[in-house]
Design an enzyme around this catalytic site. Structure first.
Site, PDB file in Angstrom:
ATOM      1  N   SER A 256      -8.368   3.447  -2.983  1.00 18.67           N
ATOM      2  CA  SER A 256      -8.307   1.771  -2.233  1.00 18.67           C
ATOM      3  C   SER A 256      -9.388   1.796  -1.075  1.00 18.67           C
ATOM      4  O   SER A 256     -10.033   2.809  -0.882  1.00 18.67           O
ATOM      5  CB  SER A 256      -6.860   1.751  -1.583  1.00 18.67           C
ATOM      6  N   LYS A 257      -9.337   0.928  -0.351  1.00 21.02           N
ATOM      7  CA  LYS A 257     -10.465   0.653   0.782  1.00 21.02           C
ATOM      8  C   LYS A 257     -10.414   1.853   1.694  1.00 21.02           C
ATOM      9  O   LYS A 257     -11.430   2.039   2.205  1.00 21.02           O
ATOM     10  CB  LYS A 257      -9.931  -0.637   1.589  1.00 21.02           C
ATOM     11  N   ARG A 258      -9.050   2.468   1.890  1.00 18.51           N
ATOM     12  CA  ARG A 258      -9.105   3.526   2.820  1.00 18.51           C
ATOM     13  C   ARG A 258     -10.060   4.588   2.198  1.00 18.51           C
ATOM     14  O   ARG A 258     -10.516   5.374   3.158  1.00 18.51           O
ATOM     15  CB  ARG A 258      -7.626   4.131   2.766  1.00 18.51           C
TER      16      ARG A 258
END
Ligand code: GLU
Length: 496
Positions: A256-258
């Site tokens: 994910s974006k993380r």
């Protein structure tokens, strides 16, 4: 007879194209190419609140950048169009009407409150079946018609046949996957607002488009038994399913974006090569032989097979992507490197103008120095900068100047270097002769080699990371090399 291979990539334009979607697209594309089939692009835009045309455009651009050409789909059309679900709603409605006429689907008038009350009652009596209680399944046809005519809101549900038994999916990746049909409810295929549900629209499309293999993320595995029920109701052939594993970040959590950049565009904008990116993503869950990592697009398009897709989740490793990108840059044909990386990067850094002309053999020699030192395209301009600036405009890296041009001995080193270089005639102005001529300096001046060459390098290239010294001096030419030293001497005098 086996069906002609027809596969599809069906993104929902609710966002950009992400790494996971790109990998699904690559697998479908490669599978079609390897089996002489067709790769179809379909836009699953039935969720009007979250789908946008802008996202569709972004997805198409990303697929084109990846080089995944589709045989049928948006912008090019095809025999099974239209290729956006919002343009196909009539087809879904017809299919649902047909299923109702055949008694395989029915209108359901239950309100949310009734459904909740039924669920609560089922819970209270500890009924093992707590799904939809099938209240409207046996409604009298005439009554249902009258209620519809009176404008009562309704959904359309599919009749999961009694005693259907397990739905068994022979998944090409996971092997046989079994679902108990009892768990499936008589699920909704059309909502009360007149829009089809994903499970229904997708199957209508896959059936009408004659899709032979459905290759998609395994987040859809749980939808598959419902979809099989729809195929069976429609009397359509069930495709081969291949559900591919998730992509995880280094911490073992879903990507994910993380974990950094997730959209294809971001990678394009950071300068990754499409070929390297496709190669890297293809290996997230598939392998050619377990060993080979550099797999050109043509090989992928020839050798891709479902049997070599792994069941296990793959881990996205940005370092490996970087390594692969550097490998692709290194192995580029020199002319391609010059035209698609070196010159555009020099222009982007305002080191050359768009109409600049260079001697082609000089440029090829510059490329030979710069290409192996370029991991990302932007590196090319940094590495090549000293070769494209003249003495007057050479940028001097501050930290390098502090290291190379300060100290008592700098003046001495630079004056001697200048004498040595001036004494070399044009016939001897090549890398090896230059290196040999300068090599005597440390001993002659009784100074450490590292110090001497640090000074000469900063004077001639403005930094300490430039390509090999002899080659650089050769390529800038004698007059300019001497002028660079003169400038550095002046600078060193100010500093010391
Ligand atoms: N539109 C679905 C998605 O983006 C694709 C579903 C499918 O491949 O069946 O997840």
């Amino acid at each position: 007879m086996t069906r002609p291979v027809r596969v599809r990539f069906a993104p929902s334009p609710t966002g950009k194209l992400h790494i996971g979607g790109a990998r699904t697209a690559i697998y479908n594309w490669a599978f079609a190419r390897a089996h002489g089939g067709s790769f179809i692009l379909r836009i699953d835009d039935t969720d009007p609140t979250r789908s946008t045309d802008e996202n569709t455009q972004i997805i198409l651009r990303a697929l084109r950048w990846l080089g995944l050409d589709w045989d049928e789909g948006p912008e090019i059309g095809g025999a099974y169009g239209p290729y956006a679900q919002t343009d196909r709603v009539e087809l879904y409605r017809e299919a649902a009407e047909r299923l109702m006429a055949e008694g395989k689907a029915y209108p359901c008038f239950c309100t949310p409150e009734m459904l909740e009350a039924d669920r609560a009652a089922a819970r209270a009596r500890k009924d093992p079946y707590q799904g939809y209680q099938r209240r409207c399944r046996c409604l009298d046809a005439a009554e249902a018609k009258a209620r519809i005519a009176a404008g009562e809101p309704y959904v359309i549900r599919i009749k999961v046949p009694e005693n259907r038994g397990d739905v068994v999916i022979p998944d090409a990746v996971h092997g046989e996957v079994r679902f108990d049909a009892k768990e499936l409810d008589d699920f909704v295929i059309f909502r009360s607002d007149g829009t089809p549900t994903y499970n229904f629209a997708t199957v209508c499309d896959d059936a009408l488009m004659n899709i032979s293999h459905v290759i998609r993320g395994d987040d859809h595995l749980s939808n598959t038994p419902r979809q099989v029920i729809v195929y069976e109701a429609l009397g359509a052939e069930v495709p081969v399913f291949a559900h591919i594993s998730m992509i995880l970040g280094a911490d073992g959590k879903k990507l994910s974006k993380r974990h950094g950049a997730t959209s294809v565009e971001e990678y394009r904008d950071q300068g990754y090569l499409a070929d390297a990116f496709v190669n890297y993503l293809a290996l997230l869950g598939w392998s050619l032989d377990g060993d080979t990592t550099l797999i050109p697009r043509e090989v992928l398009a020839r050798e891709f097979s479902l049997s070599r897709i792994s069941k296990n989740p793959a881990t996205f490793d940005p370092k490996k992507l970087d390594w692969m990108n550097a490998e692709y840059i290194k192995s580029m044909d020199t002319q391609a490197f010059i035209q698609s990386i070196l010159l555009p990067q020099l222009q982007a850094s305002a080191l050359i103008s768009s109409d600049a002309q260079f001697d082609s053999s000089w440029l090829a020699r510059v490329a030979a120095l710069v290409q192996p030192r370029t991991k990302m395209p932007a590196d090319a301009a940094v590495v090549a900068a000293p070769l494209f600036q003249d003495a007057e405009h050479l940028s001097m890296d501050e930290a390098s100047v502090a290291k190379g041009l300060t100290g008592d001995t700098v003046g001495l080193v630079l004056h001697r270097a200048q004498e040595i270089l001036s004494s070399l005639d044009n016939d001897n102005w090549h890398a090896q002769a230059l290196d040999t001529a300068l090599e005597v300096l440390p001993e002659e001046l009784e100074l450490k080699k590292r110090l001497v060459f640090q000074t000469i390098r900063v004077a001639l290239c403005g930094n300490l990371v430039s390509p090999p010294l002899g080659e650089s001096i050769e390529l800038v030419g004698k007059d300019d090399a001497l002028a660079r030293i003169t400038r550095a001497i002046a600078l060193a005098e100010q500093l010391n």
